[in-house]
Design an enzyme around this catalytic site. Structure first.
Site, PDB file in Angstrom:
ATOM      1  N   ARG A 174      14.356  40.927  48.499  1.00 51.11           N
ATOM      2  CA  ARG A 174      13.950  40.579  47.131  1.00 51.11           C
ATOM      3  C   ARG A 174      14.101  39.086  46.850  1.00 51.11           C
ATOM      4  O   ARG A 174      13.303  38.524  46.097  1.00 51.11           O
ATOM      5  CB  ARG A 174      14.744  41.398  46.124  1.00 51.11           C
ATOM      6  CG  ARG A 174      14.231  42.825  46.083  1.00 51.11           C
ATOM      7  CD  ARG A 174      14.965  43.668  45.101  1.00 51.11           C
ATOM      8  NE  ARG A 174      14.241  44.920  44.913  1.00 51.11           N
ATOM      9  CZ  ARG A 174      14.795  46.022  44.421  1.00 51.11           C
ATOM     10  NH1 ARG A 174      16.057  46.043  44.070  1.00 51.11           N
ATOM     11  NH2 ARG A 174      14.063  47.106  44.285  1.00 51.11           N
TER      12      ARG A 174
ATOM     13  N   LYS B  96       9.502  66.090  43.342  1.00 48.83           N
ATOM     14  CA  LYS B  96       9.102  66.878  42.174  1.00 48.83           C
ATOM     15  C   LYS B  96       7.727  66.553  41.617  1.00 48.83           C
ATOM     16  O   LYS B  96       7.382  65.381  41.461  1.00 48.83           O
ATOM     17  CB  LYS B  96      10.113  66.650  41.056  1.00 48.83           C
ATOM     18  CG  LYS B  96      11.478  67.205  41.357  1.00 48.83           C
ATOM     19  CD  LYS B  96      12.367  66.942  40.179  1.00 48.83           C
ATOM     20  CE  LYS B  96      13.742  67.544  40.349  1.00 48.83           C
ATOM     21  NZ  LYS B  96      14.621  67.062  39.268  1.00 48.83           N
TER      22      LYS B  96
ATOM     23  N   GLY C 211       9.686  53.473  45.847  1.00 50.05           N
ATOM     24  CA  GLY C 211      10.787  52.917  46.631  1.00 50.05           C
ATOM     25  C   GLY C 211      11.010  53.645  47.938  1.00 50.05           C
ATOM     26  O   GLY C 211      11.171  53.022  48.997  1.00 50.05           O
TER      27      GLY C 211
ATOM     28  N   GLY D 272       9.225  52.050  40.214  1.00 52.76           N
ATOM     29  CA  GLY D 272       8.886  52.550  38.885  1.00 52.76           C
ATOM     30  C   GLY D 272       7.669  51.858  38.294  1.00 52.76           C
ATOM     31  O   GLY D 272       6.809  52.486  37.681  1.00 52.76           O
TER      32      GLY D 272
HETATM   33  P1  ADP Z   1       9.099  57.353  45.906  1.00 52.10           P
HETATM   34  O1  ADP Z   1      10.462  56.713  45.749  1.00 52.10           O
HETATM   35  O2  ADP Z   1       8.333  56.774  47.046  1.00 52.10           O
HETATM   36  O3  ADP Z   1       8.340  57.381  44.600  1.00 52.10           O
HETATM   37  P2  ADP Z   1      10.132  59.990  45.470  1.00 52.10           P
HETATM   38  O4  ADP Z   1      11.409  59.405  44.940  1.00 52.10           O
HETATM   39  O5  ADP Z   1       9.232  60.644  44.539  1.00 52.10           O
HETATM   40  O6  ADP Z   1       9.342  58.886  46.320  1.00 52.10           O
HETATM   41  O7  ADP Z   1      10.464  61.081  46.575  1.00 52.10           O
HETATM   42  C1  ADP Z   1      11.279  60.818  47.677  1.00 52.10           C
HETATM   43  C2  ADP Z   1      12.246  61.924  47.935  1.00 52.10           C
HETATM   44  O8  ADP Z   1      11.600  63.191  48.061  1.00 52.10           O
HETATM   45  C3  ADP Z   1      12.975  61.691  49.230  1.00 52.10           C
HETATM   46  O9  ADP Z   1      14.350  61.500  48.953  1.00 52.10           O
HETATM   47  C4  ADP Z   1      12.734  62.959  50.037  1.00 52.10           C
HETATM   48  O10 ADP Z   1      13.884  63.408  50.730  1.00 52.10           O
HETATM   49  C5  ADP Z   1      12.340  63.959  48.974  1.00 52.10           C
HETATM   50  N1  ADP Z   1      11.561  65.050  49.557  1.00 52.10           N
HETATM   51  C6  ADP Z   1      10.395  64.960  50.212  1.00 52.10           C
HETATM   52  N2  ADP Z   1      10.004  66.173  50.657  1.00 52.10           N
HETATM   53  C7  ADP Z   1      10.951  67.058  50.284  1.00 52.10           C
HETATM   54  C8  ADP Z   1      11.123  68.468  50.448  1.00 52.10           C
HETATM   55  N3  ADP Z   1      10.223  69.201  51.099  1.00 52.10           N
HETATM   56  N4  ADP Z   1      12.221  69.036  49.932  1.00 52.10           N
HETATM   57  C9  ADP Z   1      13.116  68.274  49.260  1.00 52.10           C
HETATM   58  N5  ADP Z   1      13.018  66.964  49.059  1.00 52.10           N
HETATM   59  C10 ADP Z   1      11.945  66.347  49.569  1.00 52.10           C
HETATM   60 MG    MG Z   2      12.279  57.468  44.870  1.00 50.63          MG
END
Ligand code: ADP
Ligand code: MG
Length: 395
Positions: free
Chosen positions: A36, A197, A351, A374
């Site tokens: 960063r 989610k 992230g 975010g």
């Molecule tokens: P980003 O930070 O890229 O926006 P998210 O925070 O939405 O991504 O999602 C990342 C998380 O989702 C990771 O910690 C990963 O472990 C979790 N994840 C992905 N697939 C599954 C799954 N099948 N069951 C539980 N958790 C999951």
């Molecule tokens: Mg995340």
């Protein structure tokens, strides 16, 4: 871009208050990753060269509105001095007499780092008096912390009311890269949505539906869709209260001519652990006491990779498996590889997605990896970013 940038202001001899994102990871007072700080260097170096007096402010960690010794900006100022190969001053406050004196002593081209803005609870409340005090020491505001422009804080929004306000290079690059793909995407346009989610991503999915040709679904989100389609998902992470929503999204995709693609096979485990037993099964064969931890079964990987390789634009948000556990990272890495091999413009937001690309060692193969989790999500949702709205419009 419709906002003013660095080139629209004459910085010679001016006191430039720059909001950077110096929120670096620390362990025992040491910076463990200075990405960063590096990302802020082009703007800082430009301002030095232009003869500005460069005053840098940022938050660091979550001190929750109180002075916290563990989150002082000293190690950041020290690292910045090393990276710039130049003397960098640091003060122990971000407003008040100590700051005023330090600023009055600055020469053109000098660099000063202010103390953590979140030592004041007024920062995250965007308190008008606090914002006014922050702004009072400067002639111009430069916003370069893309990672915080989705938050209306005193240092991201409030100060802009009192000063000419322009975007720095990092912010400009982010807005151009993300804006370009949302406004002028070449088709086929593919979005990959993963993560834990559906509820985190509804806004993004809805907004993208009008633009994309394919929506590849993975991760915990995919489990919810698979269940909504009537399959058993065992102990997989599923949002029971979002099954109707998933059905709605399936219908909406059909109506809008978007091909919403679900995994064909997934990797299931008998425990949420890297030591668990695991195997790939088709989605109609998920055992009742197992859980899907990776949407990347071999057939899914083949199908998704093919679509990605033929795309002209790809945006990716959310790993399609629990990539933090090596045995369940395969699908996520395969997506990253397909993107790397594709001739498409490839944009990554989020992230964890950015971390996955890094872990796969494929950063250099992507068109743009956003520095703001975010903020990039809010951008993909099509919502205005408060820290961008606050900047001066181009005439
Ligand atoms: P980003 O930070 O890229 O926006 P998210 O925070 O939405 O991504 O999602 C990342 C998380 O989702 C990771 O910690 C990963 O472990 C979790 N994840 C992905 N697939 C599954 C799954 N099948 N069951 C539980 N958790 C999951
Ligand atoms: Mg995340």
């Amino acid at each position: 871009m419709r906002k003013k940038t660095l080139k629209d202001f004459d910085f010679k001899g001016k006191k430039a208050l720059v909001r950077v994102d110096f929120n670096v990871p620390l362990a025992d007072g040491q910076i463990t990753d200075d990405t960063r700080i590096q990302a802020a260097l082009p703007t800082i170096q430009y301002l030095i060269n232009e003869g500005a007096r460069v005053i840098l402010m940022s938050h660091l960690g979550r001190p929750k509105g109180e002075v916290n010794e563990a989150y002082r900006m000293d190690p950041v100022a020290q690292r910045l001095a090393e990276l710039l190969n130049k003397e960098v001053s640091k003060v122990d406050d971000c407003i008040g007499p100590e700051v005023e004196e330090a600023v009055n002593n600055m020469q053109d081209g000098d660099v000063l780092v202010l103390e953590n803005t979140r030592f004041y609870k007024e920062e995250t409340k965007n308190d008008p008096d606090f914002a006014k005090k922050l702004a009072s020491i400067a002639d111009v505001f430069v916003s370069d912390a893309f990672g915080t422009v989705h938050r209306a804080h005193a240092s991201t929004v409030g100060v802009a009311e009192h000063l000419p306000a322009v975007a720095g290079f990092l912010l400009q690059r982010e807005l151009e890269a993300l804006g370009d793909v949302m406004e002028n995407p070449e088709h086929p346009f593919v979005a990959i949505m993963g993560g834990a989610k559906v509820s985190d991503k509804i806004g993004v999915i809805r907004n993208l539906m009008d633009k994309i040709d394919y929506l590849l679904v993975g991760g915990g989100i995919a489990n919810t869709f698979i269940r909504a389609k009537g399959y058993e998902t065992g102990k997989s992470l599923v949002e029971e209260d979002k099954l109707d929503l998933a059905k709605e999204l399936l219908k909406e995709a059909e109506e809008k001519g978007v091909e919403l693609v679900l995994p064909v096979d997934v990797v299931v485990a008998d425990d949420f652990s890297n030591d668990a037993n695991f195997k790939a099964v088709t989605i109609d064969n998920i055992p009742a006491d197992w859980e899907s931890l990776d949407s990347g079964g071999p057939k899914t990987i083949e199908k998704y990779s093919e679509i990605i390789k033929n795309a002209r634009t790809v945006i990716w948000n959310g790993p399609i498996g629990v990539f933090e556990l090596d045995n369940f990272a395969k699908g996520t890495f395969a997506i990253a590889e397909a993107m790397a091999e594709s001739k498409a413009r490839t944009i990554i937001g989020g992230g964890d997605s950015a971390a996955a690309i890094k872990k796969a060692g494929l950063e250099d193969k992507m068109t743009h990896i956003s520095t703001g989790g975010g903020a990039s999500l809010m951008f993909f949702e099509g919502k205005p970013l408060p820290g961008v709205e606050a900047l001066d419009d181009l005439d």
